[in-house]
Scaffold this active site. Structure first.
Site, PDB file in Angstrom:
ATOM      1  N   GLU A  38      10.230   7.228 -16.038  1.00 15.33           N
ATOM      2  CA  GLU A  38      11.536   6.913 -15.445  1.00 15.33           C
ATOM      3  C   GLU A  38      11.451   6.752 -13.938  1.00 15.33           C
ATOM      4  O   GLU A  38      12.062   5.861 -13.360  1.00 15.33           O
ATOM      5  CB  GLU A  38      12.521   8.028 -15.742  1.00 15.33           C
ATOM      6  CG  GLU A  38      13.406   7.703 -16.919  1.00 15.33           C
ATOM      7  CD  GLU A  38      14.263   8.889 -17.276  1.00 15.33           C
ATOM      8  OE1 GLU A  38      15.030   9.355 -16.404  1.00 15.33           O
ATOM      9  OE2 GLU A  38      14.138   9.357 -18.424  1.00 15.33           O
ATOM     10  N   ASP A  98       0.837  -1.189   0.000  1.00 19.17           N
ATOM     11  CA  ASP A  98       0.000   0.000   0.000  1.00 19.17           C
ATOM     12  C   ASP A  98       0.881   1.252   0.000  1.00 19.17           C
ATOM     13  O   ASP A  98       1.889   1.304   0.718  1.00 19.17           O
ATOM     14  CB  ASP A  98      -0.848  -0.051   1.281  1.00 19.17           C
ATOM     15  CG  ASP A  98      -1.918   1.005   1.325  1.00 19.17           C
ATOM     16  OD1 ASP A  98      -2.785   0.994   0.448  1.00 19.17           O
ATOM     17  OD2 ASP A  98      -1.897   1.837   2.259  1.00 19.17           O
TER      18      ASP A  98
HETATM   19  C1  GLC Z   1      -4.199   3.028  -0.606  1.00 21.39           C
HETATM   20  C2  GLC Z   1      -5.386   2.106  -0.577  1.00 21.39           C
HETATM   21  C3  GLC Z   1      -6.569   2.887  -0.110  1.00 21.39           C
HETATM   22  C4  GLC Z   1      -6.295   3.396   1.281  1.00 21.39           C
HETATM   23  C5  GLC Z   1      -5.003   4.218   1.302  1.00 21.39           C
HETATM   24  C6  GLC Z   1      -4.542   4.465   2.694  1.00 21.39           C
HETATM   25  O1  GLC Z   1      -4.334   4.035  -1.544  1.00 21.39           O
HETATM   26  O2  GLC Z   1      -5.573   1.506  -1.828  1.00 21.39           O
HETATM   27  O3  GLC Z   1      -7.746   2.134  -0.130  1.00 21.39           O
HETATM   28  O4  GLC Z   1      -7.344   4.202   1.718  1.00 21.39           O
HETATM   29  O5  GLC Z   1      -3.961   3.535   0.661  1.00 21.39           O
HETATM   30  O6  GLC Z   1      -4.048   3.284   3.273  1.00 21.39           O
END
Ligand code: GLC
Length: 530
Positions: free
Chosen positions: A281, A214
């Site tokens: 890049e 994430d």
């Molecule tokens: C990412 C996830 C999203 C979440 C964010 C904060 O973008 O895909 O759903 O709210 O991170 O963790």
């Protein structure tokens, strides 16, 4: 404990299995509910593995199911090494991994290294310990600006709206790029690194096949935390020109090298990063040989239903990885964006275009990420105000409705909500009554359904030699259309986004997204030829 080496021989044989894999993103809350509380869970996913095998996917990406107060539906993690009781427990997780492997489906899980929950024990300790303490050093606490420190330390805004800083009672402020319940961790701190390493090993030792990382372009913050240029911009949308100091700082690469080192000790596992970085890049830097195995490229999500825009998206995505040796990744929808049936116009037209784009996507070389429900052609749902739960809704002062519309629980069977998703009448988000014709059951035996198109297309992608090789060549095509050929295998894909039928490139039709117009390709249609 299970290790990747426990996989069946077919699955274990190829360690770079992910290079052309079809991943299926399970938004855990919304996939299948086994215990009747209206929220999807791990045993629910396990009960639908037969369906996923029939669909023809190679691997799952499970969104966070860790202990969490659910301020951002699991992306606020209070304990990254345990399952939230809402979703099951560690035994349920182990059962899911074991059964998925039996079905020859790999399992990858989400990791959230940029921030924790405010209820994580570290953050609670930081609040208790006070300014200047070791406990605060794991997060990003600063004094405020202004003579009494009552102004935030800089002008950064949260991705969900409002300031990116919250003041605590003793007067200091802490940084949260997302909700206040998601304080950003300080990646300069050795314990933050050590803890992620522990989390990686914890799940790898339990037999996971990889991770989705994430906010993989977050984590490292620029020295001095200088102000950002504030622009009116839809959250999450890639910007081309201005560097956003909140993201894509060079220090992030050292973190990915650490992650890769751990993963190299577990052959056959992979990591894909969520990288909202548009410059080719800078994107490529994330997938260098000692960093992530894959990066999500969101250009296809951002392109409208327009042949030129789609071609540009494809060319950039390929160019970004061309020199890195990693395959491109392709995504039309996920849990953060409006579902593509709706983006392409909604209704019958949106469905027709979504079918066409599915053939375009599945013709491309590299890795596919499907989002649960897209194979049923689900549209975004216009939810009533009372149902909205995404923190964006509150944080934007009720101006941005947020992402709930793409997270509505999956309709499995039957003729009225909850459509077999749950035994509870009240599912965590309400399902529209009109979804009776979109259930998996209604579509399974219908050869003209979206589900049948996905199944057929995925089957060809897996078994037809036309899909070999990683390079494309583009044909000349009428305005509003394109055609490309997979150089290695010879498959041709043509798309018509213009208003009139056009002649087909030479070849035998293998599959089309809709009826042909004699021997011409009609508008809003794509075709595969061999
Ligand atoms: C990412 C996830 C999203 C979440 C964010 C904060 O973008 O895909 O759903 O709210 O991170 O963790």
């Amino acid at each position: 404990m299970r290790r990747s080496s426990d996989l069946t021989p077919e699955i274990a044989e190829e360690s770079a299995w992910w290079r052309d894999a079809v991943f299926y993103q399970v938004y855990v809350r919304s996939f299948a509910d086994s215990n009747g509380d209206g929220v999807g869970d791990l045993d629910g996913i396990r009960s639908r593995l037969g369906y996923l095998e029939l669909l023809g996917v190679d691997a799952l990406w499970l969104t966070p199911f860790y202990r969490s107060p659910m301020a951002d539906h699991g992306y606020d993690v209070a304990d990254p090494r345990d399952v939230d009781p809402l979703f099951g427990d560690l035994a349920a997780f182990d059962r899911l991994v074991a059964d998925a492997h039996e079905h020859n489906i790999r399992v990858t899980v989400d990791l959230v290294p940029n921030h924790s929950s405010d209820l994580h024990e570290w953050f609670q300790e930081a609040l208790q310990a006070g300014p200047g303490s070791m406990e605060r050093a794991r997060y990003i606490f600063r004094e405020g600006r202004g003579f009494d420190g009552s102004q935030p330390p800089n002008n950064w805004v949260s991705v969900f709206g409002g300031p990116a800083w919250t003041r605590v009672p003793d007067g200091q402020w802490y940084l949260h790029l997302f909700a206040p319940e998601q304080p950003d961790l300080n990646w300069e701190h050795p314990e933050v690194r050590a803890d992620l390493e522990r989390t990686l090993r914890f799940w790898l030792d339990r037999g996971v096949d990889g991770f989705r990382i994430d906010v993989a372009h977050g984590m490292a913050k620029p020295e001095g935390l200088q102000d950002m240029e504030i622009r009116t911009q839809v959250p999450g949308v890639l910007s081309d020109d201005v560097h956003d100091p909140r993201f894509d700082n060079d220090g992030v690469h050292e973190i990915h090298r650490m992650i890769r080192k751990v993963m190299d000790g577990y052959p056959g596992t992979m990591a894909v990063g969520e990288i909202w970085v548009k410059d080719d890049e800078r994107f490529a830097a994330y997938v260098r040989p000692d960093e992530l195995h894959l990066g999500f490229n969101f250009r296809l999500v951002e392109a409208g239903f327009d042949a030129d825009a789609v071609r540009t998206a494809i060319e950039h995505s390929l160019a970004a990885v061309a020199l890195t040796g990693t395959p491109a990744t392709w995504t039309l929808s996920n849990h953060d964006v409006v579902r593509h049936v709706t983006r392409y116009g909604g209704g019958a037209l949106g469905e027709q275009r979504a079918r066409a784009m599915t053939l375009v996507e599945l013709a491309l070389p590299g890795v596919i990420y499907l989002y649960n429900g897209e194979e049923l052609g689900l549209p975004n749902v216009e939810l009533p105000d009372w149902a909205l739960q995404d923190p964006t809704w509150e944080r934007s002062g009720h101006t941005e409705r947020g992402r709930d519309g793409c997270r509505v629980p999956i309709p499995w069977e039957g003729t009225s909500p909850p459509f077999g998703f749950s035994t509870a009448v009240n599912t965590w988000l309400p399902q529209p009554n009109e979804w009776d014709h979109l259930t998996a059951e209604a579509q399974l035996e219908d050869p003209g359904s979206m589900l049948s198109l996905y199944r057929e297309a995925l089957e060809h992608r897996k078994s037809n030699a036309g899909f070999a090789g990683e390079e494309l060549e583009w044909y000349g095509a009428p305005a509003g259309c394109f055609a490309f050929r997979r150089k290695g295998g010879g498959l041709i894909c043509a798309l018509n986004t213009s208003g009139a039928s056009v002649p087909l490139p030479p070849g035998q039709v293998l599959l089309s997204s809709g009826p042909m117009d004699g021997d011409q390709l009609p508008p809003d249609t794509a075709v595969w030829l061999v």
